[in-house]
Design a protein around this motif. Sequence first.
Motif, PDB file in Angstrom:
ATOM      1  N   SER A 193       0.817  -1.215   0.000  1.00  0.00           N
ATOM      2  CA  SER A 193       0.000   0.000   0.000  1.00  0.00           C
ATOM      3  C   SER A 193       0.849   1.262   0.000  1.00  0.00           C
ATOM      4  N   HIS A 194       2.069   1.165   0.514  1.00  0.00           N
ATOM      5  CA  HIS A 194       2.964   2.322   0.544  1.00  0.00           C
ATOM      6  C   HIS A 194       3.897   2.365  -0.662  1.00  0.00           C
ATOM      7  N   GLY A 195       3.710   1.435  -1.588  1.00  0.00           N
ATOM      8  CA  GLY A 195       4.503   1.446  -2.813  1.00  0.00           C
ATOM      9  C   GLY A 195       3.932   2.439  -3.813  1.00  0.00           C
ATOM     10  N   LEU A 196       4.616   2.560  -4.932  1.00  0.00           N
ATOM     11  CA  LEU A 196       4.138   3.432  -6.002  1.00  0.00           C
ATOM     12  C   LEU A 196       3.081   2.678  -6.798  1.00  0.00           C
ATOM     13  N   LEU A 197       1.850   3.184  -6.802  1.00  0.00           N
ATOM     14  CA  LEU A 197       0.746   2.513  -7.480  1.00  0.00           C
ATOM     15  C   LEU A 197       0.562   3.082  -8.886  1.00  0.00           C
ATOM     16  N   ILE A 198       0.550   2.190  -9.877  1.00  0.00           N
ATOM     17  CA  ILE A 198       0.266   2.574 -11.256  1.00  0.00           C
ATOM     18  C   ILE A 198      -0.985   1.836 -11.695  1.00  0.00           C
TER      19      ILE A 198
END
Length: 232
Positions: free
Chosen positions: A154-159
């Motif tokens: 959830s704290h990653g970069l979402l594409i």
Amino acid sequence: MSPSQMVLGVRLRDDARFDNFHGDRNASAAARLESVCRNASGVPVVVVCGDADTGKSHLLQAVCHFSESRGQTAVCVSLEELLPFGPEALTGLEHQALICLDDLNLIAGREEWEEAVFHLYNRVLDNGHVLVVSISEVPASSGFVLPDLISRLSHGLLIQLGIYRDDDRLRILMARAEQRGLVMGEDVAGFILRRAPRKLGDLLAMLDRLDENSLQAQRRLTIPFVKSVMGW
């Protein structure tokens, strides 16, 4: 040969590259992902999210091609293919500069697998490498049960990828035909789209069949020829 060694032998599709990712619908998402690849410092995990048939697998393989073109080691593995080997098959992947896990949602609810992916994430982070995963829903809605894994994703970069519209499929079909040296008019492409399955993978498989028959018969793609080949 260990499971991880077999996985590392997975061959990337040559046509799965950023410059071969067509359609306006997800063009900005692909450009953003390519931009991240150019400067991935401080991004421990990238989450590519979208329904089936939105190009997730294409983009993950494009990321690997891009990394390899810059002299970096990379691996892209399908969780569907990895599942029979058990979670220990993830061991050692962290030594690659870039690790792509396709269809990560397939291990949702499998506690041993979720633990293994969480520990892989930590090892990748310790090595200063990058993890890219694809899932069908945002992490909090994907069915994962391990809170630590949900938090990391959830704290990653979402594409986020969107579902292709008919005009996107038309452009993709015509662009792929052109790359094969086939001349496909918009009338022919439209005729195919009105009768072909809506799934993009099936549509491109149909193009393989038309390409082969066109070459054998030395015929250009016309509506009558497409009708005869496909039995429509």
